[in-house]
Scaffold this motif. Structure first.
Motif, PDB file in Angstrom:
ATOM      1  N   VAL A  23      21.191 -21.748 -10.887  1.00 10.58           N
ATOM      2  CA  VAL A  23      22.691 -21.906 -10.602  1.00 10.58           C
ATOM      3  C   VAL A  23      23.020 -23.263 -11.736  1.00 10.58           C
ATOM      4  CG1 VAL A  23      22.360 -23.654  -8.481  1.00 10.58           C
ATOM      5  CG2 VAL A  23      24.494 -22.464  -9.069  1.00 10.58           C
ATOM      6  N   ALA A  24      22.256 -24.222 -11.805  1.00 13.86           N
ATOM      7  CA  ALA A  24      22.742 -25.641 -12.480  1.00 13.86           C
ATOM      8  C   ALA A  24      22.618 -24.986 -14.027  1.00 13.86           C
ATOM      9  CB  ALA A  24      21.510 -26.456 -12.414  1.00 13.86           C
ATOM     10  N   GLU A  25      21.865 -24.208 -14.519  1.00 16.57           N
ATOM     11  CA  GLU A  25      21.849 -23.621 -15.710  1.00 16.57           C
ATOM     12  C   GLU A  25      23.042 -22.773 -16.323  1.00 16.57           C
ATOM     13  OE1 GLU A  25      19.190 -21.387 -19.209  1.00 16.57           O
ATOM     14  OE2 GLU A  25      18.209 -21.447 -17.142  1.00 16.57           O
ATOM     15  N   ALA A  26      23.247 -22.076 -15.220  1.00 13.00           N
ATOM     16  CA  ALA A  26      24.509 -21.102 -15.508  1.00 13.00           C
ATOM     17  C   ALA A  26      25.773 -22.005 -15.385  1.00 13.00           C
ATOM     18  CB  ALA A  26      24.502 -20.030 -14.299  1.00 13.00           C
ATOM     19  N   SER A  27      25.816 -22.815 -14.393  1.00 11.45           N
ATOM     20  CA  SER A  27      27.127 -23.561 -14.430  1.00 11.45           C
ATOM     21  C   SER A  27      27.139 -24.369 -15.734  1.00 11.45           C
ATOM     22  CB  SER A  27      26.889 -24.696 -13.243  1.00 11.45           C
ATOM     23  OG  SER A  27      26.711 -23.918 -11.954  1.00 11.45           O
ATOM     24  N   GLU A  28      26.186 -24.847 -16.316  1.00 15.61           N
ATOM     25  CA  GLU A  28      26.378 -25.679 -17.507  1.00 15.61           C
ATOM     26  C   GLU A  28      26.945 -24.692 -18.722  1.00 15.61           C
ATOM     27  OE1 GLU A  28      22.832 -27.746 -18.469  1.00 15.61           O
ATOM     28  OE2 GLU A  28      22.563 -28.659 -16.689  1.00 15.61           O
ATOM     29  N   LYS A  29      26.218 -23.485 -18.579  1.00 16.74           N
ATOM     30  CA  LYS A  29      26.954 -22.435 -19.596  1.00 16.74           C
ATOM     31  C   LYS A  29      28.460 -22.362 -19.661  1.00 16.74           C
ATOM     32  CE  LYS A  29      24.437 -19.168 -21.469  1.00 16.74           C
ATOM     33  NZ  LYS A  29      23.609 -17.985 -21.748  1.00 16.74           N
ATOM     34  N   LEU A  30      28.776 -22.168 -18.234  1.00 19.98           N
ATOM     35  CA  LEU A  30      30.178 -22.025 -18.016  1.00 19.98           C
ATOM     36  C   LEU A  30      30.884 -23.182 -18.195  1.00 19.98           C
ATOM     37  CD1 LEU A  30      30.278 -19.877 -14.877  1.00 19.98           C
ATOM     38  CD2 LEU A  30      31.022 -19.192 -17.003  1.00 19.98           C
ATOM     39  N   ILE A  31      30.404 -24.508 -17.916  1.00 22.96           N
ATOM     40  CA  ILE A  31      31.327 -25.572 -18.216  1.00 22.96           C
ATOM     41  C   ILE A  31      31.499 -25.687 -19.831  1.00 22.96           C
ATOM     42  CG2 ILE A  31      31.073 -28.127 -18.450  1.00 22.96           C
ATOM     43  CD1 ILE A  31      29.601 -27.866 -15.616  1.00 22.96           C
ATOM     44  N   ASP A  32      30.456 -25.404 -20.639  1.00 24.03           N
ATOM     45  CA  ASP A  32      30.562 -25.535 -22.087  1.00 24.03           C
ATOM     46  C   ASP A  32      31.297 -24.420 -22.603  1.00 24.03           C
ATOM     47  OD1 ASP A  32      29.177 -27.739 -21.749  1.00 24.03           O
ATOM     48  OD2 ASP A  32      27.029 -26.925 -22.190  1.00 24.03           O
ATOM     49  N   SER A  33      31.997 -23.458 -21.950  1.00 25.52           N
ATOM     50  CA  SER A  33      32.567 -22.333 -22.456  1.00 25.52           C
ATOM     51  C   SER A  33      33.917 -22.306 -22.055  1.00 25.52           C
ATOM     52  CB  SER A  33      31.728 -21.241 -22.248  1.00 25.52           C
ATOM     53  OG  SER A  33      32.265 -20.719 -21.026  1.00 25.52           O
ATOM     54  N   PRO A  34      34.837 -21.590 -22.685  1.00 26.99           N
ATOM     55  CA  PRO A  34      36.379 -21.449 -22.093  1.00 26.99           C
ATOM     56  C   PRO A  34      36.360 -20.364 -21.133  1.00 26.99           C
ATOM     57  CG  PRO A  34      35.960 -20.273 -24.315  1.00 26.99           C
ATOM     58  CD  PRO A  34      34.837 -21.115 -24.012  1.00 26.99           C
ATOM     59  N   GLN A  35      35.222 -19.668 -20.902  1.00 27.17           N
ATOM     60  CA  GLN A  35      35.191 -18.468 -19.914  1.00 27.17           C
ATOM     61  C   GLN A  35      35.098 -19.056 -18.281  1.00 27.17           C
ATOM     62  OE1 GLN A  35      32.256 -15.949 -22.914  1.00 27.17           O
ATOM     63  NE2 GLN A  35      32.050 -15.598 -20.552  1.00 27.17           N
ATOM     64  N   ASN A  36      35.639 -18.190 -17.511  1.00 27.25           N
ATOM     65  CA  ASN A  36      35.616 -18.702 -16.088  1.00 27.25           C
ATOM     66  C   ASN A  36      34.614 -17.861 -15.337  1.00 27.25           C
ATOM     67  OD1 ASN A  36      36.917 -16.182 -15.808  1.00 27.25           O
ATOM     68  ND2 ASN A  36      38.869 -17.133 -14.971  1.00 27.25           N
ATOM     69  N   GLY A  37      33.876 -17.006 -15.991  1.00 28.89           N
ATOM     70  CA  GLY A  37      32.853 -16.145 -15.781  1.00 28.89           C
ATOM     71  C   GLY A  37      32.278 -15.219 -16.588  1.00 28.89           C
ATOM     72  N   GLY A  38      31.085 -14.686 -16.364  1.00 30.30           N
ATOM     73  CA  GLY A  38      30.528 -13.755 -17.299  1.00 30.30           C
ATOM     74  C   GLY A  38      29.679 -12.991 -16.872  1.00 30.30           C
ATOM     75  N   PRO A  39      29.372 -11.795 -17.714  1.00 27.66           N
ATOM     76  CA  PRO A  39      28.454 -10.769 -17.439  1.00 27.66           C
ATOM     77  C   PRO A  39      26.990 -11.199 -17.103  1.00 27.66           C
ATOM     78  CG  PRO A  39      29.182 -10.343 -19.466  1.00 27.66           C
ATOM     79  CD  PRO A  39      29.776 -11.665 -19.194  1.00 27.66           C
ATOM     80  N   VAL A  40      26.164 -10.457 -16.303  1.00 22.33           N
ATOM     81  CA  VAL A  40      24.828 -10.723 -16.124  1.00 22.33           C
ATOM     82  C   VAL A  40      24.335  -9.628 -16.783  1.00 22.33           C
ATOM     83  CG1 VAL A  40      22.857 -11.175 -14.455  1.00 22.33           C
ATOM     84  CG2 VAL A  40      25.259 -12.023 -13.775  1.00 22.33           C
ATOM     85  N   LEU A  41      23.019  -9.768 -17.735  1.00 25.00           N
ATOM     86  CA  LEU A  41      22.470  -8.678 -18.492  1.00 25.00           C
ATOM     87  C   LEU A  41      21.060  -8.748 -18.048  1.00 25.00           C
ATOM     88  CD1 LEU A  41      23.790  -9.656 -21.944  1.00 25.00           C
ATOM     89  CD2 LEU A  41      24.940  -8.176 -20.198  1.00 25.00           C
ATOM     90  N   ASP A  42      20.737  -7.343 -18.043  1.00 28.35           N
ATOM     91  CA  ASP A  42      19.024  -7.175 -17.850  1.00 28.35           C
ATOM     92  C   ASP A  42      18.353  -7.229 -19.090  1.00 28.35           C
ATOM     93  OD1 ASP A  42      19.496  -4.759 -19.369  1.00 28.35           O
ATOM     94  OD2 ASP A  42      19.132  -3.337 -17.582  1.00 28.35           O
ATOM     95  N   VAL A  43      17.181  -6.980 -19.220  1.00 22.24           N
ATOM     96  CA  VAL A  43      16.381  -7.281 -20.407  1.00 22.24           C
ATOM     97  C   VAL A  43      16.870  -6.189 -21.764  1.00 22.24           C
ATOM     98  CG1 VAL A  43      14.381  -8.233 -19.633  1.00 22.24           C
ATOM     99  CG2 VAL A  43      14.420  -5.544 -19.822  1.00 22.24           C
ATOM    100  N   GLN A  54      33.372 -19.479  -9.273  1.00 24.88           N
ATOM    101  CA  GLN A  54      33.858 -19.506  -8.009  1.00 24.88           C
ATOM    102  C   GLN A  54      32.132 -19.313  -7.139  1.00 24.88           C
ATOM    103  OE1 GLN A  54      36.012 -16.982  -6.008  1.00 24.88           O
ATOM    104  NE2 GLN A  54      36.119 -18.089  -4.093  1.00 24.88           N
ATOM    105  N   GLU A  55      31.399 -18.758  -7.593  1.00 27.36           N
ATOM    106  CA  GLU A  55      30.169 -18.420  -6.801  1.00 27.36           C
ATOM    107  C   GLU A  55      29.171 -19.678  -7.250  1.00 27.36           C
ATOM    108  OE1 GLU A  55      30.791 -15.023  -9.077  1.00 27.36           O
ATOM    109  OE2 GLU A  55      31.422 -14.156  -7.261  1.00 27.36           O
ATOM    110  N   CYS A  56      29.322 -20.150  -8.662  1.00 25.39           N
ATOM    111  CA  CYS A  56      28.583 -21.243  -8.983  1.00 25.39           C
ATOM    112  C   CYS A  56      28.935 -22.514  -8.023  1.00 25.39           C
ATOM    113  CB  CYS A  56      28.768 -21.566 -10.314  1.00 25.39           C
ATOM    114  SG  CYS A  56      27.975 -20.561 -11.654  1.00 25.39           S
ATOM    115  N   LEU A  57      30.171 -22.694  -7.939  1.00 24.80           N
ATOM    116  CA  LEU A  57      30.459 -23.825  -6.923  1.00 24.80           C
ATOM    117  C   LEU A  57      29.890 -23.638  -5.818  1.00 24.80           C
ATOM    118  CD1 LEU A  57      32.426 -26.295  -7.059  1.00 24.80           C
ATOM    119  CD2 LEU A  57      34.251 -24.987  -6.211  1.00 24.80           C
ATOM    120  N   ILE A  58      30.362 -22.362  -5.155  1.00 22.47           N
ATOM    121  CA  ILE A  58      29.747 -21.967  -4.002  1.00 22.47           C
ATOM    122  C   ILE A  58      28.227 -22.605  -3.642  1.00 22.47           C
ATOM    123  CG2 ILE A  58      29.126 -20.642  -2.136  1.00 22.47           C
ATOM    124  CD1 ILE A  58      31.703 -19.242  -3.003  1.00 22.47           C
TER     125      ILE A  58
END
Length: 143
Positions: A23-43, A54-58
């Motif tokens: 959650v910390a790594e994902a939150s940092e990626k969002l903080i450093d971008s203009p996006q308010n969310g993003g897709p989760v990808l498989d391999v 919102q999910e990161c904040l929770i």
């Protein structure tokens, strides 16, 4: 105007996440971008979920109360992701956005592999550009 395609206005290099990200790594990626969310990808780069601020904040709040980080993107992501194709119409998506909540849609190919994202702001810009072009060609008066 129906011929305005999503692929002409989408962000082809969006911030994305993997299920094993903290959650910390994902939150940092969002903080450093203009996006308010993003897709989760498989391999295989297929969209399997969506993660929002919102999910990161929770989960960051939960981790703060528990005094130890434990959540991963897999724990936080939504799996009911609305996606669009790159050949879809900007106008059609604009109409869909007036009825549905997502502010950001992953753009995928026929195999659900991510091609980019498109946001409400991208849609507004696209429609504005085409309306201005229409009026500048003498078809009407820009107010």
């Amino acid at each position: 105007m129906k011929s305005i395609r999503i692929e002409d206005y989408m962000n082809k290099h969006p911030v994305t996440f993997t299920i094993d990200m903290s959650v910390a790594e994902a939150s940092e990626k969002l903080i450093d971008s203009p996006q308010n969310g993003g897709p989760v990808l498989d391999v295989y780069q297929r969209v399997i979920g969506f993660l929002s601020e919102q999910e990161c904040l929770i989960h960051l709040l939960e981790d703060t109360y528990l005094s130890e980080p434990h959540a991963t993107v897999a724990d936080m992501m939504r799996t009911d992701v609305l996606t669009v194709g790159c050949e879809n119409s900007v106008v059609d998506l604009a109409q869909q956005m007036t009825k549905n909540k997502p502010k950001l849609y992953p753009v995928v190919d026929e195999n659900k592999r991510l091609l980019g994202i498109i946001t409400r702001s991208d849609i507004l810009k696209a429609i504005n550009i085409h309306l201005r072009s229409f009026y500048q060609k003498g078809h009407g008066r820009l107010v």
